[in-house]
Design an enzyme around this catalytic site. Structure first.
Site, mmCIF file in Angstrom:
data_model
loop_
_atom_site.group_PDB
_atom_site.id
_atom_site.type_symbol
_atom_site.label_atom_id
_atom_site.label_comp_id
_atom_site.label_asym_id
_atom_site.label_seq_id
_atom_site.Cartn_x
_atom_site.Cartn_y
_atom_site.Cartn_z
ATOM 1 N N LYS A 206 0.737 -1.014 0.071
ATOM 2 C CA LYS A 206 -0.057 -0.046 0.023
ATOM 3 C C LYS A 206 0.773 1.169 0.013
ATOM 4 C CE LYS A 206 -3.616 -2.323 2.363
ATOM 5 N NZ LYS A 206 -4.458 -2.734 3.540
ATOM 6 N N GLY A 309 -13.038 -5.335 6.023
ATOM 7 C CA GLY A 309 -14.446 -5.594 6.423
ATOM 8 C C GLY A 309 -14.987 -5.796 4.943
#
Length: 436
Positions: A206, A309
């Protein structure tokens, strides 16, 4: 009234995120069509096993193992399979056919981003990847669009929910790393094999994506310095708290000056660091993520929210799907990635930072003078020294030394000299200090 034809969407992968994307797309089809000006038709979902357990909200008749046929019939291809292959081949096929692509695949972008962006630019397609960094947090679009006219100087990011949860438990509950990781696994925040998270690999991917985007240059995964949290102990966390700091695994992308050439370059790195408890990132609790951006004109900006999530990440994916669909309705080619700067990716030795060095030293007169001499000889200035008293018959004492900002190369050389010193029995820990 919607006059534009329905846009055909192919979904690759039906895991926790893919299933939520399919569910939300079908449940909110009318609302999405009104926002876009065209309907979205989910033409199929490519999976490895059509008989695997899935939510009832995912229609079984949409499942197929024939990904290539789906891709060839789609206007928009959403890739949520993960991994490098076959995802890379599928996306290249989609882009070469002129379809827009939405992906949350950070590993693929970190390792093959330039190849995919080039393929998209050649045919005027668009590659969207908001979900690749920060889950539900909108950070890719602000960096690419909102801050396109500004000059980003530095990004500090908590971009891995598992490690943030573990470090937060250690700080707030007084648990060891092993105990906190066990809780994270039980709650589903950590995988059975947590190496990618704990070792900093996920965050490093990232960091490379953020650096490439923020500084308009290509920063390959191999150029990102990576350290994990394996060596962080409860004593380290307690000591940090006593000093007014909190330990966080930070992904850092920074524009810096190469100390050798004097030219601008880019540093992308991941490591556990101390940040003051007054810094906004110190308040990021649990499995949440946050990205703190420092821009020349806009100043400090912070993006905060759920970093993982299924339904949260699905929100970011659907945002990209809507953007891709609107582009189809409006017409015109996709916008290519900006990599015009071509700044060199600099090694870790080039950065300037502060160290907190914890030493176990012999408990005798002259130790402080000997330690001070080592720092002086390396040209490193000391900001603060905290001395712990020896316990009982223990012949050693503890020194906690915080330096002023120096180059990483000089600070690392100082630590090496300390390790050789007769008065130092052990270098207990070395942590960088960020956010000052």
């Amino acid at each position: 009234m919607i006059e534009y034809r329905n846009l055909r969407v192919a979904l690759l992968g039906a895991g926790s995120v893919g299933s939520q994307v399919a569910t939300l797309m079908l449940e909110h089809s009318d609302e999405l069509a009104a926002r876009i000006g065209a309907g979205l038709e989910l033409i199929g979902i490519a999976v490895r096993n059509v008989d695997a357990p899935r939510p009832d909200t995912v229609p079984r008749e949409l499942l197929t193992t024939d990904a290539e046929s789906l891709i060839l019939g789609a206007d928009i291809v959403v890739e949520l399979m993960g991994g490098i292959e076959p995802a890379r081949s599928y996306l290249l096929q989609a882009l070469s056919s002129g379809a827009d692509v939405v992906t949350g695949n950070k590993a693929l972008l970190a390792n093959h981003g330039p190849e995919l962006f080039d393929a998209a630019e050649q045919v005027g397609a668009q590659l969207y990847y908001e979900a690749a960094v920060g889950g539900a947090i909108p950070i890719i679009r602000p960096l690419r669009d909102s801050l396109a006219g500004d000059r980003v100087q530095r990004i500090l990011g908590i971009v891995n929910g598992t490690t943030n949860f573990v470090l937060d438990r250690m700080d707030s509950e007084g648990e060891s790393l092993e105990a906190a990781l066990a809780v994270a696994t039980e709650l589903g925040y950590a995988e059975a094999d947590p190496t990618a998270d704990v070792g900093g690999y996920d965050a490093a991917q990232k960091a490379g994506i953020l650096a490439s985007l923020a500084f308009h240059t290509v920063v390959p995964a191999s150029a990102v310095h990576r350290e994990g949290i394996e060596g962080i102990t409860l004593d380290t966390v307690v000591q940090a708290r006593n000093g007014g700091y909190v330990v966080k695994l930070l992904a850092i992308a920074e524009r810096i000056v190469d100390p050798i050439s004097g030219e601008d370059g880019v540093s992308a790195r991941v490591y556990p660091a101390l940040i003051p408890r007054t810094h906004p990132l110190a308040a990021v609790r649990g499995a949440n993520n946050a990205v703190f951006v420092e821009a020349e004109a806009a100043g400090p900006l912070m993006f905060y929210g759920a970093g993982a999530g299924g339904v949260q990440t699905a929100s970011a994916v659907l945002g990209d799907v809507v953007s891709a669909a609107r582009r189809h309705v409006a017409g015109g080619p996709g916008v290519g990635e900006s990599t015009h700067a071509e700044l060199p990716a600099l090694p870790i030795d080039a950065i300037r930072t502060r160290y907190q060095i914890t030493l176990s030293v012999v408990d005798q007169p002259g130790v402080l003078a000997a330690i001070a001499t080592i720092f002086s000889e390396q040209g490193v200035s000391v900001e603060a020294v905290q001395q712990g008293a020896p316990g009982g018959d223990d012949p050693t004492a503890t020194l906690v030394i915080v330096t002023h900002e120096e180059t990483e190369a000089d600070l690392a050389a100082t630590v090496r000299e300390l390790e050789k010193s007769d008065v130092v029995t052990r270098v207990v820990s070395v942590l960088r200090v960020e956010g000052l």
